[in-house]
Scaffold this motif. Structure first.
Motif, mmCIF file in Angstrom:
data_model
loop_
_atom_site.group_PDB
_atom_site.id
_atom_site.type_symbol
_atom_site.label_atom_id
_atom_site.label_comp_id
_atom_site.label_asym_id
_atom_site.label_seq_id
_atom_site.Cartn_x
_atom_site.Cartn_y
_atom_site.Cartn_z
ATOM 1 N N TYR A 51 -56.805 -18.369 -45.198
ATOM 2 C CA TYR A 51 -57.023 -16.990 -44.745
ATOM 3 C C TYR A 51 -58.457 -16.780 -44.290
ATOM 4 O O TYR A 51 -58.716 -15.991 -43.366
ATOM 5 C CB TYR A 51 -56.643 -16.003 -45.848
ATOM 6 C CG TYR A 51 -57.603 -15.917 -47.007
ATOM 7 C CD1 TYR A 51 -58.703 -15.075 -46.964
ATOM 8 C CD2 TYR A 51 -57.414 -16.669 -48.155
ATOM 9 C CE1 TYR A 51 -59.580 -14.986 -48.031
ATOM 10 C CE2 TYR A 51 -58.284 -16.586 -49.224
ATOM 11 C CZ TYR A 51 -59.369 -15.748 -49.151
ATOM 12 O OH TYR A 51 -60.241 -15.677 -50.204
ATOM 13 N N GLN A 52 -59.418 -17.486 -44.912
ATOM 14 C CA GLN A 52 -60.807 -17.352 -44.489
ATOM 15 C C GLN A 52 -61.008 -17.949 -43.107
ATOM 16 O O GLN A 52 -61.772 -17.414 -42.282
ATOM 17 C CB GLN A 52 -61.733 -18.020 -45.499
ATOM 18 C CG GLN A 52 -61.850 -17.286 -46.817
ATOM 19 C CD GLN A 52 -62.876 -17.893 -47.746
ATOM 20 O OE1 GLN A 52 -63.535 -18.887 -47.420
ATOM 21 N NE2 GLN A 52 -63.016 -17.323 -48.939
ATOM 22 N N TRP A 53 -60.319 -19.039 -42.844
ATOM 23 C CA TRP A 53 -60.433 -19.656 -41.523
ATOM 24 C C TRP A 53 -59.878 -18.726 -40.447
ATOM 25 O O TRP A 53 -60.470 -18.571 -39.391
ATOM 26 C CB TRP A 53 -59.692 -20.991 -41.504
ATOM 27 C CG TRP A 53 -59.740 -21.661 -40.159
ATOM 28 C CD1 TRP A 53 -60.797 -22.312 -39.605
ATOM 29 C CD2 TRP A 53 -58.680 -21.707 -39.191
ATOM 30 N NE1 TRP A 53 -60.469 -22.769 -38.346
ATOM 31 C CE2 TRP A 53 -59.176 -22.416 -38.065
ATOM 32 C CE3 TRP A 53 -57.377 -21.221 -39.166
ATOM 33 C CZ2 TRP A 53 -58.398 -22.641 -36.933
ATOM 34 C CZ3 TRP A 53 -56.604 -21.462 -38.037
ATOM 35 C CH2 TRP A 53 -57.115 -22.161 -36.945
ATOM 36 N N ILE A 54 -58.731 -18.085 -40.740
ATOM 37 C CA ILE A 54 -58.133 -17.160 -39.773
ATOM 38 C C ILE A 54 -59.083 -16.000 -39.473
ATOM 39 O O ILE A 54 -59.324 -15.647 -38.314
ATOM 40 C CB ILE A 54 -56.788 -16.626 -40.294
ATOM 41 C CG1 ILE A 54 -55.720 -17.719 -40.255
ATOM 42 C CG2 ILE A 54 -56.330 -15.421 -39.470
ATOM 43 C CD1 ILE A 54 -54.358 -17.265 -40.732
ATOM 44 N N HIS A 55 -59.647 -15.410 -40.526
ATOM 45 C CA HIS A 55 -60.537 -14.273 -40.305
ATOM 46 C C HIS A 55 -61.811 -14.690 -39.581
ATOM 47 O O HIS A 55 -62.317 -13.964 -38.712
ATOM 48 C CB HIS A 55 -60.880 -13.615 -41.635
ATOM 49 C CG HIS A 55 -59.746 -12.837 -42.225
ATOM 50 N ND1 HIS A 55 -59.139 -13.186 -43.414
ATOM 51 C CD2 HIS A 55 -59.084 -11.741 -41.786
ATOM 52 C CE1 HIS A 55 -58.178 -12.327 -43.688
ATOM 53 N NE2 HIS A 55 -58.113 -11.446 -42.708
ATOM 54 N N GLY A 56 -62.339 -15.853 -39.912
ATOM 55 C CA GLY A 56 -63.513 -16.353 -39.201
ATOM 56 C C GLY A 56 -63.207 -16.625 -37.740
ATOM 57 O O GLY A 56 -64.026 -16.330 -36.858
ATOM 58 N N LEU A 57 -62.036 -17.170 -37.467
ATOM 59 C CA LEU A 57 -61.613 -17.440 -36.094
ATOM 60 C C LEU A 57 -61.525 -16.149 -35.289
ATOM 61 O O LEU A 57 -62.024 -16.065 -34.155
ATOM 62 C CB LEU A 57 -60.260 -18.144 -36.111
ATOM 63 C CG LEU A 57 -59.618 -18.460 -34.764
ATOM 64 C CD1 LEU A 57 -60.323 -19.639 -34.131
ATOM 65 C CD2 LEU A 57 -58.131 -18.775 -34.945
ATOM 66 N N MET A 58 -60.905 -15.109 -35.879
ATOM 67 C CA MET A 58 -60.762 -13.850 -35.169
ATOM 68 C C MET A 58 -62.117 -13.188 -34.924
ATOM 69 O O MET A 58 -62.340 -12.575 -33.871
ATOM 70 C CB MET A 58 -59.838 -12.916 -35.949
ATOM 71 C CG MET A 58 -58.422 -13.426 -36.085
ATOM 72 S SD MET A 58 -57.328 -12.329 -37.005
ATOM 73 C CE MET A 58 -57.077 -11.007 -35.809
ATOM 74 N N LYS A 59 -63.014 -13.329 -35.876
ATOM 75 C CA LYS A 59 -64.362 -12.776 -35.695
ATOM 76 C C LYS A 59 -65.084 -13.484 -34.565
ATOM 77 O O LYS A 59 -65.723 -12.848 -33.708
ATOM 78 C CB LYS A 59 -65.149 -12.902 -36.998
ATOM 79 C CG LYS A 59 -66.544 -12.304 -36.935
ATOM 80 C CD LYS A 59 -67.254 -12.433 -38.275
ATOM 81 C CE LYS A 59 -68.660 -11.827 -38.216
ATOM 82 N NZ LYS A 59 -69.364 -11.950 -39.520
ATOM 83 N N ASP A 60 -64.982 -14.811 -34.533
ATOM 84 C CA ASP A 60 -65.636 -15.583 -33.473
ATOM 85 C C ASP A 60 -65.046 -15.265 -32.105
ATOM 86 O O ASP A 60 -65.765 -15.220 -31.092
ATOM 87 C CB ASP A 60 -65.511 -17.075 -33.751
ATOM 88 C CG ASP A 60 -66.303 -17.510 -34.978
ATOM 89 O OD1 ASP A 60 -67.209 -16.757 -35.393
ATOM 90 O OD2 ASP A 60 -66.006 -18.594 -35.529
ATOM 91 N N MET A 61 -63.729 -15.030 -32.062
ATOM 92 C CA MET A 61 -63.061 -14.741 -30.800
ATOM 93 C C MET A 61 -63.150 -13.256 -30.425
ATOM 94 O O MET A 61 -62.724 -12.871 -29.340
ATOM 95 C CB MET A 61 -61.587 -15.159 -30.883
ATOM 96 C CG MET A 61 -61.376 -16.636 -31.123
ATOM 97 S SD MET A 61 -59.626 -17.093 -31.196
ATOM 98 C CE MET A 61 -59.154 -16.852 -29.490
ATOM 99 N N LYS A 62 -63.669 -12.449 -31.345
ATOM 100 C CA LYS A 62 -63.815 -11.005 -31.130
ATOM 101 C C LYS A 62 -62.480 -10.374 -30.723
ATOM 102 O O LYS A 62 -62.369 -9.650 -29.734
ATOM 103 C CB LYS A 62 -64.883 -10.724 -30.069
ATOM 104 C CG LYS A 62 -66.270 -11.206 -30.477
ATOM 105 C CD LYS A 62 -67.314 -10.909 -29.410
ATOM 106 C CE LYS A 62 -68.689 -11.396 -29.860
ATOM 107 N NZ LYS A 62 -69.730 -11.120 -28.828
ATOM 108 N N THR A 63 -61.469 -10.667 -31.534
ATOM 109 C CA THR A 63 -60.141 -10.129 -31.256
ATOM 110 C C THR A 63 -59.562 -9.465 -32.494
ATOM 111 O O THR A 63 -59.827 -9.901 -33.624
ATOM 112 C CB THR A 63 -59.188 -11.241 -30.776
ATOM 113 O OG1 THR A 63 -57.903 -10.670 -30.461
ATOM 114 C CG2 THR A 63 -59.002 -12.325 -31.829
ATOM 115 N N ASP A 64 -58.788 -8.410 -32.294
ATOM 116 C CA ASP A 64 -58.124 -7.702 -33.393
ATOM 117 C C ASP A 64 -56.715 -8.206 -33.654
ATOM 118 O O ASP A 64 -56.070 -7.793 -34.619
ATOM 119 C CB ASP A 64 -58.054 -6.198 -33.081
ATOM 120 C CG ASP A 64 -59.407 -5.526 -33.164
ATOM 121 O OD1 ASP A 64 -60.276 -6.033 -33.890
ATOM 122 O OD2 ASP A 64 -59.603 -4.489 -32.494
#
Length: 539
Positions: free
Chosen positions: A73-86
């Motif tokens: 779950y941390q990887w998913i949230h980090g990925l979304m933050k890096d991609m700047k997507t909701d």
């Protein structure tokens, strides 16, 4: 061959360097090949319309990341933050997993497209805990889900039953006070995690079985070995129910136990059977025999009595023993986590922010008044600051990274993106509650943020999906009233009954999340000092 290499060389898999592992790796590759051969529809024509996400590997999608990125779950949230997507898309085989961190998109899922996303995923864990999908929360959309949800709404968790079982809940709040007092008078530190989970376990056992203990209680009134084993099994089942197991997305691999989840899930189920089944079987035989032979219709003592004697309009029994066992286990799982986790975090945050603690205590004292009495459920509507603290815990310190998954029952469009049929949609508790675009200083514990300047009653439900307390829609939590009173009464009694401080020699509480889940890394341990007349601790 990539997957075989991955399994053989990954650090967590070194113990598998043997013939057994080679067999599993071979079977895994064979299964993946079968999946590829059976695919009847290519995703190439639609991938351009999917939400953004990591590039999937051929055939297996993002399975390598699922294995190597822990906690996932941390990887998913980090990925979304890096991609700047909701909203994002991560693919495992043919299953698209769609995490969402936006209130607006979450509301589109739960309101505008509620009917489309009204199902649940199938998995080894869900099947085991629901005894073959016989329950109301984790079962896929269908007649069985409708039947069990209707029973919960109309028979167990309706306002009439909620009022009927008021005294059982109050009795457990009284026992909690006495348990902590017994610790305090011996100058023993209180393990808050044990105390709050003990309270939640006792409440739900009393409601379901009309008993607090499976075995012999401890002399101080605390949980015995059986209760500790039972509560541990409940929290273990919750941790592994939707834990991104490999077989959740490749069900052909069920039985290989590649990530060890199956062993843990089976152990939890055996614990439930050991403690639940003898009680249920004995009561089923007793009540149904008495009803048939004598025609007696006694007043129900608990949820179990209600489910056993439930009949349809033609006088036929509605539920089988297996349905009763499955549904009662699911209720237990749903009742223990949110209240206990929220209150442990709140007390930890109050040790860091003593002014918040004092405001909460002052509110209780003001509402209760000068005449010595214990806070009651009837006081809850006016305990707004206390509820603001709980809302803030739900926001900042949720029990799980994601809500229970929603499954798309048809191809649909959300936020301008294609969501294919069968997709698992995950509303992020962490992403919503800690979203810096929604919350000012999102990592700061600040109950004041939940007041809008008005004097209206605060509720723990968050209708705008800025954080998740009880979810929403037709798959939302049915037990909002029960969850609210359990959480508020737990916190209120602890704050009213005792002055809390850190153990001697400790200057600060370590407010660090576990690297495995969202709990405090270490259970919270505090010193309790009674602040009420002695007679009020023995009620």
């Amino acid at each position: 061959m990539f997957l075989a290499f991955l399994f053989l060389t990954h650090p967590n898999m070194m113990c598998f360097h043997n013939i057994h592992l080679m067999f599993h790796a071979t079977v895994f590759l064979w299964v993946i090949s079968l999946i590829f051969l059976k695919r009847t529809k290519s995703n190439q024509s639609t991938e351009g319309l999917l939400p953004p996400g990591p590039k999937p590997w051929p055939l297996v999608g993002n399975l390598p990341e699922l294995i190597t990125k822990k906690p996932f779950y941390q990887w998913i949230h980090g990925l979304m933050k890096d991609m700047k997507t909701d909203i994002a898309c991560v693919r495992f085989g043919d299953i698209h997993v769609i995490p969402i961190v936006s209130p607006k998109i979450s509301l589109e899922i739960l309101r505008k497209k509620d009917a489309t996303f009204a199902s649940r995923p199938t998995s080894f864990a869900a099947s085991m805990f629901s005894r073959g999908y016989k329950t109301a929360v984790i079962s896929p959309f269908g007649d069985q889900w409708k039947k069990m949800r209707r029973i919960l709404l109309n028979e167990l968790l309706c306002p009439e039953r909620h009022r009927f079982f008021h005294d059982k809940r109050t009795k457990e709040a009284d026992h909690l006070l006495q348990y902590v007092y017994n610790k305090a008078k011996r100058h023993e530190y209180v393990d808050i995690r044990v105390a709050v989970r003990y309270y939640c376990g006792n409440v739900i056992r009393s409601l379901i079985f009309n008993k607090r203990h499976f075995g012999k209680p401890m002399p101080d009134g605390g949980p015995g070995a059986d209760e500790i084993e039972h509560v541990n099994a409940l929290f273990s089942s919750l941790e592994y129910l939707y834990a991104f197991s490999i077989s959740d997305y490749f069900p052909q691999l069920i039985g290989l136990n590649l990530d060890g989840h199956e062993t843990i899930i089976k152990a939890a189920c055996e614990t439930f059977k050991k403690f639940h089944d003898p009680i249920i079987d004995e009561r089923v035989n007793q009540l149904r025999r008495e009803n048939e032979e004598v025609g007696v219709h006694p007043e129900p003592r608990d949820y179990l009595d209600i489910l056993i004697m439930l009949r349809d309009k033609n006088g036929r029994l509605v539920l089988t023993p297996d349905e009763i066992k499955a549904q009662l286990t699911e209720i237990m799982m749903a009742a223990v986590d949110n209240p206990s986790n929220a209150v442990e975090w709140i007390l930890a945050e109050m040790m860091k922010n003593p002014e918040i603690l004092q405001k909460a205590v002052d509110e209780i004292d003001y509402i209760v008044g000068k005449d010595p009495r214990l806070v009651q459920e009837a006081d809850i509507p006016r305990l707004n600051y206390l509820k603001a603290c709980i809302r803030e815990a739900f926001r900042l310190h949720p029990i799980a990274p994601f809500s229970v998954p929603h499954v798309a029952m048809e191809d649909t469009n959300v936020a301008g993106y294609l969501i294919p049929k069968g997709s698992h949609v995950l509303l992020s508790r962490v992403g919503l509650g800690r979203n810096p675009e929604i919350w000012h200083k999102p990592l700061e514990f600040n109950p004041e943020r939940h007041f809008d300047g008005g004097s209206s009653e605060l509720a723990l439900v968050e209708p705008d999906m800025r954080f998740i307390s009880f979810s929403a829609g037709r798959r939302g939590c049915i037990g909002q009233n029960l969850g609210t009173v359990m959480t508020v009464m737990l916190l209120a009694r602890l704050l009213q009954g005792f002055s809390w401080s850190m153990p001697r020699g400790l200057s600060a509480i370590d407010l660090v999340e576990s690297d495995k889940n969202l709990n405090l890394t270490k259970p919270l341990v505090l010193q309790a000092k009674p602040r009420l007349p002695l007679s009020m601790y023995y009620v």
